[in-house]
Design a protein around this motif. Structure first.
Motif, PDB file in Angstrom:
ATOM      1  N   SER A 408       0.985  -5.890   2.307  1.00 58.32           N
ATOM      2  CA  SER A 408       1.546  -6.787   3.323  1.00 58.32           C
ATOM      3  C   SER A 408       3.072  -6.825   3.342  1.00 58.32           C
ATOM      4  O   SER A 408       3.677  -7.769   3.834  1.00 58.32           O
ATOM      5  N   PHE A 409       3.716  -5.766   2.812  1.00 61.11           N
ATOM      6  CA  PHE A 409       5.175  -5.687   2.778  1.00 61.11           C
ATOM      7  C   PHE A 409       5.643  -4.476   3.577  1.00 61.11           C
ATOM      8  O   PHE A 409       4.957  -3.456   3.646  1.00 61.11           O
ATOM      9  N   ALA A 410       6.822  -4.593   4.166  1.00 61.73           N
ATOM     10  CA  ALA A 410       7.420  -3.483   4.921  1.00 61.73           C
ATOM     11  C   ALA A 410       8.924  -3.700   4.980  1.00 61.73           C
ATOM     12  O   ALA A 410       9.450  -4.730   4.540  1.00 61.73           O
ATOM     13  N   ILE A 411       9.626  -2.694   5.525  1.00 61.81           N
ATOM     14  CA  ILE A 411      11.075  -2.794   5.725  1.00 61.81           C
ATOM     15  C   ILE A 411      11.369  -2.754   7.216  1.00 61.81           C
ATOM     16  O   ILE A 411      10.884  -1.876   7.935  1.00 61.81           O
ATOM     17  N   ASP A 412      12.148  -3.701   7.658  1.00 64.37           N
ATOM     18  CA  ASP A 412      12.668  -3.710   9.033  1.00 64.37           C
ATOM     19  C   ASP A 412      14.058  -3.090   8.970  1.00 64.37           C
ATOM     20  O   ASP A 412      15.058  -3.761   8.737  1.00 64.37           O
ATOM     21  N   ASN A 413      14.130  -1.777   9.184  1.00 68.99           N
ATOM     22  CA  ASN A 413      15.376  -1.048   8.972  1.00 68.99           C
ATOM     23  C   ASN A 413      16.499  -1.483   9.902  1.00 68.99           C
ATOM     24  O   ASN A 413      17.655  -1.570   9.498  1.00 68.99           O
ATOM     25  N   LYS A 414      16.173  -1.737  11.153  1.00 70.32           N
ATOM     26  CA  LYS A 414      17.204  -2.084  12.129  1.00 70.32           C
ATOM     27  C   LYS A 414      17.361  -3.588  12.313  1.00 70.32           C
ATOM     28  O   LYS A 414      18.270  -4.027  13.027  1.00 70.32           O
ATOM     29  N   GLY A 415      16.478  -4.348  11.720  1.00 76.32           N
ATOM     30  CA  GLY A 415      16.578  -5.796  11.844  1.00 76.32           C
ATOM     31  C   GLY A 415      16.178  -6.321  13.203  1.00 76.32           C
ATOM     32  O   GLY A 415      16.564  -7.425  13.595  1.00 76.32           O
ATOM     33  N   ASN A 416      15.389  -5.521  13.951  1.00 78.40           N
ATOM     34  CA  ASN A 416      14.987  -5.927  15.308  1.00 78.40           C
ATOM     35  C   ASN A 416      13.923  -7.012  15.301  1.00 78.40           C
ATOM     36  O   ASN A 416      13.819  -7.801  16.243  1.00 78.40           O
ATOM     37  N   TYR A 417      13.122  -7.023  14.263  1.00 76.73           N
ATOM     38  CA  TYR A 417      11.966  -7.925  14.247  1.00 76.73           C
ATOM     39  C   TYR A 417      12.385  -9.362  13.940  1.00 76.73           C
ATOM     40  O   TYR A 417      13.277  -9.597  13.128  1.00 76.73           O
ATOM     41  N   VAL A 418      11.693 -10.291  14.578  1.00 71.34           N
ATOM     42  CA  VAL A 418      11.837 -11.710  14.261  1.00 71.34           C
ATOM     43  C   VAL A 418      10.610 -12.118  13.444  1.00 71.34           C
ATOM     44  O   VAL A 418       9.474 -11.924  13.878  1.00 71.34           O
ATOM     45  N   VAL A 419      10.847 -12.660  12.272  1.00 68.67           N
ATOM     46  CA  VAL A 419       9.750 -13.097  11.405  1.00 68.67           C
ATOM     47  C   VAL A 419       9.239 -14.441  11.899  1.00 68.67           C
ATOM     48  O   VAL A 419      10.003 -15.396  12.040  1.00 68.67           O
ATOM     49  N   GLU A 420       7.936 -14.490  12.181  1.00 74.59           N
ATOM     50  CA  GLU A 420       7.314 -15.763  12.567  1.00 74.59           C
ATOM     51  C   GLU A 420       6.328 -16.169  11.475  1.00 74.59           C
ATOM     52  O   GLU A 420       6.691 -16.853  10.530  1.00 74.59           O
ATOM     53  N   ARG A 421       5.087 -15.717  11.517  1.00 72.37           N
ATOM     54  CA  ARG A 421       4.116 -16.023  10.464  1.00 72.37           C
ATOM     55  C   ARG A 421       4.301 -15.014   9.330  1.00 72.37           C
ATOM     56  O   ARG A 421       3.480 -14.126   9.104  1.00 72.37           O
TER      57      ARG A 421
END
Length: 492
Positions: A408-421
């Motif tokens: 359940s872990f990953a890297i958001d390289n560009k930082g595009n994702y918004v963390v919600e749940r």
């Protein structure tokens, strides 16, 4: 308990059912050749159970104990409101495991509050009140044996209760039995045996069982054999029984672990003390994702996004929810309305909002204006309830789902994702690209699942854990800011 010193034993079971516990303790007293008198008090809400208990205890009185046994078993609506007295030598019970949410009776809820007093804040299980009342009504020199929900041993909300109990009684045995003990039971079950009063430096015996059908019976049978043979420990694949050197195993918890896990935790603590490992909370600030206040309005699918004008699409970002990560890979499913820049909210007037995002405003936001306006803690009805300003700028980050495991872990390289749940695992000190992937490899390893099983809260339904800050902050991991770690073959 030295039976030869007692002339009389008073026994209570405040949820006696059909007297299974009471009949068993009478059997054990006979086997140990107890010569004194026995007085029994029992309560239950079932008329059938009380009738059965009376019949069985009458049989014991006539055929085994004669005038040395007396008993009083009563049908009551809720034995928590009864005056138990405070002179019981033995209290045995399997109290009702009823959650606060399932307890619709206001009188029963009030009884729980009165019993627990200030030892609990929140929504306690009914069993915790029975447990605490039993501790209070145990005579000095008495023993409590109780079946309890495993949550009472581990959840932070019961911490004050546990501390109060540990100051009152010796913890003799803590056992984790799982959810195969009772037919059709879903609750994870543990057992507690304690002796009053508390004495210094006492540590309990731990009984741990693998959560599979049939194992508990073998473990309890082995426990009895060990007691007769005066053995200290028994370590098998399916269960462990051993005396601790130090308690608790996990800080601020009565968590029951296997002998193998106990040795692992002990070694990890030594490495932390020697600065060869660090606690996760010292390396990462695990930050909770946004709360929109209305996901049905603010969260949209890629189909809806594709029908929006290009200038409006820029106000949406891919969102991390519990289904967004699988085996280290990001799965782009839904998008979140995120009208923020590094300076904060982009629109300060409704007119500006209308001109900039006409389509989304008209078709999605405006129809829900009344309900969105009623949310607490907002200034403008079109903003998110908790947007988390650390997400205003796009930054590379390790991310996880809210609940999960090593997959359940990953890297958001560009930082595009918004963390919600989910959670963002923000390094407290600057990390380079290789550092991020080192920790992704660590968090994605089977060994990290083992660490989660020890330190975090396991959820019902399988090997899923709470990945939040409170549950993961004490997990020992390598620290890449230590040169010895950075230069190790494992890092490479």
């Amino acid at each position: 308990m030295n039976l030869t010193e007692l002339q009389e034993i008073k026994i209570l079971d405040p949820a006696c059912g059909s007297a299974e516990f009471l009949i068993e303790v009478l059997k054990q007293l006979k086997e140990k050749n107890f010569q004194g008198t026995v007085k029994i008090q029992g309560y239950d809400s079932s008329e059938t159970a009380i009738n059965t208990s009376s019949f069985l205890l009458n049989f014991e009185k006539r055929n085994v104990w004669d005038d040395k046994l007396s008993f009083d078993v009563k049908q009551v609506n809720d034995s928590l409101v009864e005056d138990w007295g405070n002179d019981y030598t033995i209290i045995l019970m399997n109290p009702p495991f009823v959650s606060w949410e399932q307890l619709n009776d206001k009188i029963k809820r009030e009884a729980i509050r009165l019993v627990l007093n200030d030892n609990f804040k929140g929504r306690p299980n009914q069993a915790s009140a029975f447990f605490y009342k039993a501790i209070q009504n145990l005579v000095v020199g008495g023993t409590l044996g109780s079946v309890v929900p495993s949550s009472l041993f581990t959840l932070d909300v019961y911490l004050k209760l546990r501390n109060e109990v540990a100051e009152t009684v010796n913890l003799e045995l803590l056992g984790k039995l799982g959810n195969f003990v009772f037919e059709d039971a879903l609750t994870d079950v543990s057992i507690f045996i304690g002796h009053k009063p508390e004495t210094a430096n006492n540590v309990p015996t731990l009984l741990w069982t693998r959560n599979e059908k049939g194992i508990v019976h073998d473990a309890l049978r082995e426990l009895r054999k060990m007691q007769y043979a005066n053995e200290d420990s028994k370590n098998k694949i399916d269960f462990s029984i051993f005396k601790l050197n130090q308690f608790p195993v996990v800080e601020d918890s009565w968590k029951t672990v296997s002998f193998k896990e106990h040795n692992l935790i002990r070694n990890l603590k030594l490495f932390v003390t020697a600065n060869k490992l660090s606690k996760t909370g010292d390396i990462f600030d695990v930050q909770q994702g946004i709360r929109t206040g209305n996901n049905d309005v603010f969260k949209i699918s890629d189909n809806i996004l594709s029908n929006l004008p290009e200038e409006e699409k820029r106000l949406f970002r891919p969102v991390i929810e519990n289904e967004s990560i699988k085996d280290g890979f990001l799965i782009q499913r839904n998008y979140i309305w995120y009208p923020y820049s590094s300076s904060g909210l982009l629109f300060s007037t409704e007119e500006e909002l209308f001109h900039q995002v006409d389509c989304f405003y008209t078709n999605h936001l405006l129809p829900h204006k009344d309900s969105l306006s009623q949310r607490a803690g907002i200034t403008f009805w079109w903003e998110l309830t908790r947007p988390r300003n650390w997400q205003f700028e796009n930054r590379k980050k390790i991310i996880s789902t809210e609940f999960g495991n090593s997959s359940s872990f990953a890297i958001d390289n560009k930082g595009n994702y918004v963390v919600e749940r989910g959670y963002a695992w923000q390094p407290r000190k600057k990390m380079d690209n290789e550092d991020h992937y080192f920790y992704l490899a660590l968090f994605s390893s089977p060994f990290f699942d083992k660490l989660l099983s020890i330190y975090s809260k396991q959820l019902a339904g399988g090997k899923w854990y709470d990945l939040g800050k409170k549950q993961t902050k004490d997990i020992p991991i390598p620290n890449v800011h230590i040169s010895e770690v950075k230069n190790s073959s494992a890092y490479g």
